[in-house]
Design a protein around this motif. Structure first.
Motif, mmCIF file in Angstrom:
data_model
loop_
_atom_site.group_PDB
_atom_site.id
_atom_site.type_symbol
_atom_site.label_atom_id
_atom_site.label_comp_id
_atom_site.label_asym_id
_atom_site.label_seq_id
_atom_site.Cartn_x
_atom_site.Cartn_y
_atom_site.Cartn_z
ATOM 1 N N ARG A 80 43.320 35.322 47.219
ATOM 2 C CA ARG A 80 43.156 34.498 46.018
ATOM 3 C C ARG A 80 43.503 35.353 44.809
ATOM 4 O O ARG A 80 42.959 36.446 44.626
ATOM 5 C CB ARG A 80 41.719 34.003 45.916
ATOM 6 N N GLN A 81 44.407 34.859 43.967
ATOM 7 C CA GLN A 81 44.815 35.569 42.764
ATOM 8 C C GLN A 81 44.313 34.794 41.547
ATOM 9 O O GLN A 81 44.673 33.640 41.355
ATOM 10 C CB GLN A 81 46.338 35.668 42.687
ATOM 11 N N SER A 95 44.456 30.948 35.412
ATOM 12 C CA SER A 95 45.123 30.280 36.523
ATOM 13 C C SER A 95 44.677 30.919 37.832
ATOM 14 O O SER A 95 44.216 32.068 37.851
ATOM 15 C CB SER A 95 46.647 30.355 36.386
ATOM 16 N N THR A 96 44.800 30.162 38.904
ATOM 17 C CA THR A 96 44.424 30.626 40.229
ATOM 18 C C THR A 96 45.513 30.244 41.217
ATOM 19 O O THR A 96 46.053 29.140 41.153
ATOM 20 C CB THR A 96 43.079 29.998 40.670
ATOM 21 N N ASN A 97 45.816 31.164 42.119
ATOM 22 C CA ASN A 97 46.792 30.940 43.172
ATOM 23 C C ASN A 97 46.208 31.512 44.462
ATOM 24 O O ASN A 97 45.646 32.605 44.453
ATOM 25 C CB ASN A 97 48.107 31.645 42.824
#
Length: 113
Positions: A80-81, A95-97
Protein backbone atom coordinates in the motif's frame (compact mmCIF):
# COMPACT_ATOMS: atom_id res chain seq x y z
CA UNK A 1 14.42 -23.45 -15.35
CA UNK A 2 12.33 -25.69 -17.58
CA UNK A 3 8.94 -24.76 -18.93
CA UNK A 4 6.94 -26.90 -16.49
CA UNK A 5 8.83 -25.67 -13.44
CA UNK A 6 8.29 -22.06 -14.48
CA UNK A 7 4.58 -22.75 -15.05
CA UNK A 8 4.22 -24.22 -11.53
CA UNK A 9 6.06 -21.22 -10.06
CA UNK A 10 3.90 -18.79 -12.03
CA UNK A 11 0.73 -20.56 -10.83
CA UNK A 12 1.99 -20.35 -7.25
CA UNK A 13 2.70 -16.62 -7.64
CA UNK A 14 -0.74 -16.20 -9.21
CA UNK A 15 -2.38 -17.40 -5.99
CA UNK A 16 -1.13 -14.20 -4.30
CA UNK A 17 -0.48 -11.62 -7.04
CA UNK A 18 -2.13 -10.79 -10.35
CA UNK A 19 0.05 -12.26 -13.09
CA UNK A 20 -2.39 -11.87 -15.98
CA UNK A 21 -0.75 -10.34 -19.04
CA UNK A 22 2.62 -10.33 -17.27
CA UNK A 23 5.69 -11.87 -18.84
CA UNK A 24 8.25 -12.95 -16.26
CA UNK A 25 11.86 -13.89 -16.78
CA UNK A 26 13.22 -16.84 -14.82
CA UNK A 27 14.94 -14.45 -12.41
CA UNK A 28 11.77 -12.39 -11.89
CA UNK A 29 9.67 -15.50 -11.25
CA UNK A 30 12.26 -16.80 -8.78
CA UNK A 31 12.42 -13.42 -7.03
CA UNK A 32 8.63 -13.27 -6.67
CA UNK A 33 8.50 -16.86 -5.44
CA UNK A 34 11.07 -16.05 -2.74
CA UNK A 35 9.24 -12.81 -1.89
CA UNK A 36 5.96 -14.67 -1.36
CA UNK A 37 7.66 -17.42 0.68
CA UNK A 38 9.26 -14.84 3.00
CA UNK A 39 6.28 -12.46 3.09
CA UNK A 40 4.86 -13.48 6.49
CA UNK A 41 8.18 -13.37 8.33
CA UNK A 42 9.97 -10.53 6.58
CA UNK A 43 7.51 -8.14 4.99
CA UNK A 44 3.95 -8.28 6.41
CA UNK A 45 3.23 -5.13 8.43
CA UNK A 46 6.58 -3.47 7.67
CA UNK A 47 6.27 0.25 6.91
CA UNK A 48 8.76 2.61 5.28
CA UNK A 49 8.23 6.38 5.31
CA UNK A 50 10.20 8.94 3.31
CA UNK A 51 9.75 12.71 3.57
CA UNK A 52 10.89 15.34 1.12
CA UNK A 53 10.70 19.12 1.54
CA UNK A 54 11.27 21.88 -0.93
CA UNK A 55 10.33 25.32 -2.15
CA UNK A 56 8.65 26.64 -5.23
CA UNK A 57 7.29 29.78 -6.79
CA UNK A 58 3.74 30.70 -7.69
CA UNK A 59 1.93 33.90 -8.65
CA UNK A 60 1.63 34.61 -4.91
CA UNK A 61 5.37 34.29 -4.35
CA UNK A 62 7.59 31.68 -2.76
CA UNK A 63 6.11 28.74 -0.87
CA UNK A 64 7.46 25.67 0.91
CA UNK A 65 6.05 22.18 0.75
CA UNK A 66 6.46 18.77 2.31
CA UNK A 67 5.75 15.42 0.68
CA UNK A 68 5.43 12.19 2.63
CA UNK A 69 5.57 8.77 0.99
CA UNK A 70 4.57 5.78 3.13
CA UNK A 71 4.83 2.20 1.84
CA UNK A 72 3.25 -0.57 3.91
CA UNK A 73 3.24 -4.29 3.24
CA UNK A 74 -0.41 -5.30 3.67
CA UNK A 75 -1.90 -8.37 5.38
CA UNK A 76 -2.47 -9.98 1.99
CA UNK A 77 0.56 -10.03 -0.30
CA UNK A 78 0.82 -6.49 -1.62
CA UNK A 79 2.13 -2.98 -1.00
CA UNK A 80 0.00 0.00 0.00
CA UNK A 81 1.44 3.36 -1.05
CA UNK A 82 0.16 6.49 0.71
CA UNK A 83 1.17 9.94 -0.50
CA UNK A 84 0.60 13.25 1.26
CA UNK A 85 1.42 16.76 0.04
CA UNK A 86 1.16 19.84 2.22
CA UNK A 87 2.36 23.39 1.65
CA UNK A 88 2.51 26.53 3.77
CA UNK A 89 -0.44 28.04 1.85
CA UNK A 90 -2.68 25.38 3.37
CA UNK A 91 -3.05 23.16 0.34
CA UNK A 92 -3.16 19.47 1.17
CA UNK A 93 -3.54 16.43 -1.08
CA UNK A 94 -3.48 12.73 -0.33
CA UNK A 95 -3.66 9.61 -2.45
CA UNK A 96 -3.46 5.87 -1.94
CA UNK A 97 -2.41 3.10 -4.31
CA UNK A 98 -2.31 -0.63 -3.55
CA UNK A 99 0.05 -2.78 -5.60
CA UNK A 100 -1.28 -6.32 -6.01
CA UNK A 101 0.17 -7.25 -9.39
CA UNK A 102 3.44 -9.05 -10.07
CA UNK A 103 4.91 -6.36 -12.33
CA UNK A 104 4.03 -3.62 -9.82
CA UNK A 105 5.84 -5.47 -7.01
CA UNK A 106 8.89 -6.03 -9.23
CA UNK A 107 8.92 -2.34 -10.20
CA UNK A 108 8.60 -1.27 -6.54
CA UNK A 109 11.70 -3.28 -5.59
CA UNK A 110 13.59 -2.16 -8.72
CA UNK A 111 12.98 1.50 -7.87
CA UNK A 112 14.49 0.99 -4.40
CA UNK A 113 17.76 -0.65 -5.39
Amino acid sequence: MDRHEKRRLRDSIGEHLDVSSTRLTDDEATFLGNFIDAYDKTYRGHTETRTRSGAGWSSDGKYTYRETFTDTFTDDVGIRQDYEYQDDDGERRTSTNVITDARGVLNWFRDRT
